[in-house]
Design a protein around this motif. Structure first.
Motif, PDB file in Angstrom:
ATOM      1  N   THR A   1     -16.269  55.345 102.091  1.00 13.20           N
ATOM      2  CA  THR A   1     -17.512  54.430 102.597  1.00 13.20           C
ATOM      3  C   THR A   1     -18.411  54.952 103.484  1.00 13.20           C
ATOM      4  O   THR A   1     -17.730  55.885 104.311  1.00 13.20           O
ATOM      5  N   ALA A   2     -19.651  54.871 103.834  1.00 18.18           N
ATOM      6  CA  ALA A   2     -20.351  55.113 104.831  1.00 18.18           C
ATOM      7  C   ALA A   2     -21.168  54.074 105.463  1.00 18.18           C
ATOM      8  O   ALA A   2     -22.013  53.153 104.798  1.00 18.18           O
ATOM      9  N   ILE A   3     -21.450  53.897 106.811  1.00 22.68           N
ATOM     10  CA  ILE A   3     -22.290  52.982 107.539  1.00 22.68           C
ATOM     11  C   ILE A   3     -23.198  53.919 108.343  1.00 22.68           C
ATOM     12  O   ILE A   3     -23.037  54.930 109.120  1.00 22.68           O
ATOM     13  N   VAL A   4     -24.733  53.722 108.239  1.00 25.25           N
ATOM     14  CA  VAL A   4     -25.415  54.376 109.067  1.00 25.25           C
ATOM     15  C   VAL A   4     -26.245  53.584 109.883  1.00 25.25           C
ATOM     16  O   VAL A   4     -27.033  52.462 109.398  1.00 25.25           O
ATOM     17  N   LEU A   5     -26.245  53.780 111.146  1.00 19.76           N
ATOM     18  CA  LEU A   5     -27.148  52.744 112.083  1.00 19.76           C
ATOM     19  C   LEU A   5     -28.268  53.764 112.501  1.00 19.76           C
ATOM     20  O   LEU A   5     -28.237  54.898 113.117  1.00 19.76           O
ATOM     21  N   ASP A   6     -29.555  52.950 112.511  1.00 23.58           N
ATOM     22  CA  ASP A   6     -30.711  53.697 113.161  1.00 23.58           C
ATOM     23  C   ASP A   6     -30.643  52.935 114.390  1.00 23.58           C
ATOM     24  O   ASP A   6     -31.443  51.862 114.958  1.00 23.58           O
ATOM     25  N   THR A   7     -30.573  54.040 115.494  1.00 27.56           N
ATOM     26  CA  THR A   7     -30.407  53.432 116.927  1.00 27.56           C
ATOM     27  C   THR A   7     -31.436  53.963 117.840  1.00 27.56           C
ATOM     28  O   THR A   7     -32.038  55.200 117.526  1.00 27.56           O
TER      29      THR A   7
ATOM     30  N   ALA B   1     -27.654  50.783 107.254  1.00 24.54           N
ATOM     31  CA  ALA B   1     -27.352  50.780 105.705  1.00 24.54           C
ATOM     32  C   ALA B   1     -25.753  51.028 105.398  1.00 24.54           C
ATOM     33  O   ALA B   1     -25.313  51.807 106.226  1.00 24.54           O
ATOM     34  N   ILE B   2     -25.262  50.559 104.645  1.00 24.69           N
ATOM     35  CA  ILE B   2     -23.757  50.638 104.017  1.00 24.69           C
ATOM     36  C   ILE B   2     -23.667  51.055 102.892  1.00 24.69           C
ATOM     37  O   ILE B   2     -24.495  50.512 101.944  1.00 24.69           O
ATOM     38  N   PHE B   3     -22.837  51.976 102.435  1.00 14.48           N
ATOM     39  CA  PHE B   3     -23.224  52.731 101.246  1.00 14.48           C
ATOM     40  C   PHE B   3     -21.196  52.638 100.612  1.00 14.48           C
ATOM     41  O   PHE B   3     -20.669  53.193 101.579  1.00 14.48           O
ATOM     42  N   THR B   4     -21.060  52.597  99.214  1.00 16.87           N
ATOM     43  CA  THR B   4     -20.152  53.254  98.776  1.00 16.87           C
ATOM     44  C   THR B   4     -20.463  54.401  98.211  1.00 16.87           C
ATOM     45  O   THR B   4     -21.719  54.832  98.113  1.00 16.87           O
ATOM     46  N   ASP B   5     -19.608  55.252  97.761  1.00 14.24           N
ATOM     47  CA  ASP B   5     -19.805  56.561  97.462  1.00 14.24           C
ATOM     48  C   ASP B   5     -20.579  56.977  96.295  1.00 14.24           C
ATOM     49  O   ASP B   5     -21.166  58.234  96.246  1.00 14.24           O
ATOM     50  N   GLY B   6     -20.724  55.880  95.421  1.00 14.74           N
ATOM     51  CA  GLY B   6     -21.344  56.063  94.299  1.00 14.74           C
ATOM     52  C   GLY B   6     -22.819  56.002  94.649  1.00 14.74           C
ATOM     53  O   GLY B   6     -23.691  56.549  93.738  1.00 14.74           O
ATOM     54  N   ALA B   7     -23.237  55.358  95.758  1.00 18.67           N
ATOM     55  CA  ALA B   7     -24.704  55.426  96.182  1.00 18.67           C
ATOM     56  C   ALA B   7     -25.128  56.323  97.311  1.00 18.67           C
ATOM     57  O   ALA B   7     -26.363  56.640  97.261  1.00 18.67           O
ATOM     58  N   SER B   8     -24.109  56.876  98.076  1.00 21.71           N
ATOM     59  CA  SER B   8     -24.370  57.751  98.876  1.00 21.71           C
ATOM     60  C   SER B   8     -24.702  59.112  98.490  1.00 21.71           C
ATOM     61  O   SER B   8     -24.825  60.072  99.042  1.00 21.71           O
ATOM     62  N   ARG B   9     -24.415  59.364  97.116  1.00 18.87           N
ATOM     63  CA  ARG B   9     -24.656  60.671  96.386  1.00 18.87           C
ATOM     64  C   ARG B   9     -25.842  61.234  96.624  1.00 18.87           C
ATOM     65  O   ARG B   9     -26.080  62.604  96.504  1.00 18.87           O
ATOM     66  N   ALA B  10     -26.869  60.172  96.674  1.00 16.05           N
ATOM     67  CA  ALA B  10     -28.173  61.036  97.070  1.00 16.05           C
ATOM     68  C   ALA B  10     -28.267  61.581  98.127  1.00 16.05           C
ATOM     69  O   ALA B  10     -29.041  62.830  98.206  1.00 16.05           O
ATOM     70  N   VAL B  11     -27.609  61.702  99.378  1.00 12.84           N
ATOM     71  CA  VAL B  11     -27.497  62.482 100.583  1.00 12.84           C
ATOM     72  C   VAL B  11     -26.205  63.385 100.504  1.00 12.84           C
ATOM     73  O   VAL B  11     -26.447  64.601 100.454  1.00 12.84           O
ATOM     74  N   ASP B  12     -25.102  62.803 100.179  1.00 15.23           N
ATOM     75  CA  ASP B  12     -23.928  63.508 100.436  1.00 15.23           C
ATOM     76  C   ASP B  12     -23.430  64.628  99.177  1.00 15.23           C
ATOM     77  O   ASP B  12     -22.373  65.552  99.279  1.00 15.23           O
ATOM     78  N   THR B  13     -23.932  64.467  98.125  1.00 16.66           N
ATOM     79  CA  THR B  13     -23.513  65.108  96.815  1.00 16.66           C
ATOM     80  C   THR B  13     -24.739  65.893  96.319  1.00 16.66           C
ATOM     81  O   THR B  13     -24.691  66.880  95.976  1.00 16.66           O
ATOM     82  N   PHE B  14     -25.976  65.131  95.986  1.00 11.91           N
ATOM     83  CA  PHE B  14     -26.904  65.766  95.445  1.00 11.91           C
ATOM     84  C   PHE B  14     -27.836  66.188  96.659  1.00 11.91           C
ATOM     85  O   PHE B  14     -28.857  67.337  96.486  1.00 11.91           O
ATOM     86  N   GLY B  15     -27.912  66.203  98.016  1.00  9.11           N
ATOM     87  CA  GLY B  15     -28.587  66.739  98.811  1.00  9.11           C
ATOM     88  C   GLY B  15     -30.110  66.377  98.647  1.00  9.11           C
ATOM     89  O   GLY B  15     -30.830  67.026  99.200  1.00  9.11           O
ATOM     90  N   GLU B  16     -30.421  65.281  97.977  1.00  5.91           N
ATOM     91  CA  GLU B  16     -31.819  64.956  97.666  1.00  5.91           C
ATOM     92  C   GLU B  16     -32.475  64.395  98.865  1.00  5.91           C
ATOM     93  O   GLU B  16     -33.640  64.702  98.893  1.00  5.91           O
TER      94      GLU B  16
END
Length: 270
Positions: A117-123, A204-219
């Motif tokens: 899973t992933a957590i992204v903080l905009d600080t 933002a908090i992601f499961t890997d099925g949602a974070s694909r936009a960044v870490d799989t597809f590089g979109e």
């Protein structure tokens, strides 16, 4: 905190094994882990049963102001007690889950990430990304093999099964990767952090099925992803991921384990 979330199953043929809940100062996201079919289950309970029970107990334990790691360990123990007498909890095929949690305590935000899973903080100091990809290091050769076959083919299915079996050998052992299953030691191996809430604008908090936009597809990168979420919301991001997947159903452009995965996104504004 202002919280919005969305979860969507990856297939109409099987239940959504993700789980998400939010309280006034807490967000919990779980990504259920299914053992490969070639492994003896050892447990007659479903992954959704496990995530629902684990998530509900986590919410109650965090409300009691427990340390996040202790809350996860206690929740793992409590769910294990529910089926310790009926299931073989030593089996690698028992239900499990990746975990991501965020909580506001006093003037601080604290978080915990376990498995993919992933957590992204905009600080104020920029983006702070916490993701746990140790599972990808568990069987790198077998993982690479899955990326050489088209999704849906017998060869791809066999490669994914072999990879899953190899990864299971490294699950919840020292030097491997950790998920929430029946061993509370997994909680001691989670990634954690804390930051003053005044330094954070959004999370933002992601499961890997949602974070694909960044870490799989590089979109998009993480900053662009947060902006997209702010404009289109969690549902909009998941729909965007689905459009990309539909354009590459065999995984020829973006190799992956399955065409679509369960996807969950939670967005928090501070």
């Amino acid at each position: 905190m202002i919280i919005a979330f969305e979860t969507l199953g990856g297939s109409a043929e099987r239940p959504n094994e993700d789980w998400v809940v939010a309280g006034p100062a807490t967000v919990i996201v779980l990504d259920g882990v299914t053992a490969p079919r070639v492994v003896t289950p050892g447990c007659h309970h479903s992954v959704t049963w496990f995530t629902q029970n684990l998530g509900g107990r986590l919410l109650m334990l965090l409300a009691e102001d427990n340390d996040m790691g202790k809350a996860l360990g206690d929740a793992i123990d409590q769910v294990a007690d529910l089926h310790r007498d009926t299931c073989d909890l030593a089996s690698p095929g028992i239900p499990a889950a990746a975990v991501a949690m965020l909580r506001k305590v006093g003037n601080d935000l604290e978080w915990l990430v376990l498995a993919d899973t992933a957590i992204v903080l905009d600080t104020d100091d920029g983006l702070r990304v916490t993701s746990d990809n140790r599972v990808e290091q568990a069987a790198p050769d077998a993982l690479a093999r899955t990326r050489q076959e088209a999704i849906g083919t017998p060869e791809h299915q066999a490669a994914v099964a072999r990879m899953s079996v190899e990864q299971l050998k490294k699950r919840n052992v020292s030097g491997g990767y950790w998920v929430a299953a029946a061993d509370r030691e997994a909680a001691d191996n989670a990634l954690t952090g804390r930051v003053p809430a005044t330094q954070v604008r959004r999370v933002a908090i992601f499961t890997d099925g949602a974070s694909r936009a960044v870490d799989t597809f590089g979109e998009m990168d993480w900053a662009t992803c947060l902006d997209y979420l702010q404009e289109h919301g969690p549902r909009g991001l998941i729909q965007h991921v689905r459009r990309i997947e539909d354009g590459d159903p065999e995984g020829l452009k973006w190799p992956r384990f399955k065409k679509s995965d369960d996807a969950t996104v939670a967005v928090i504004e501070i």
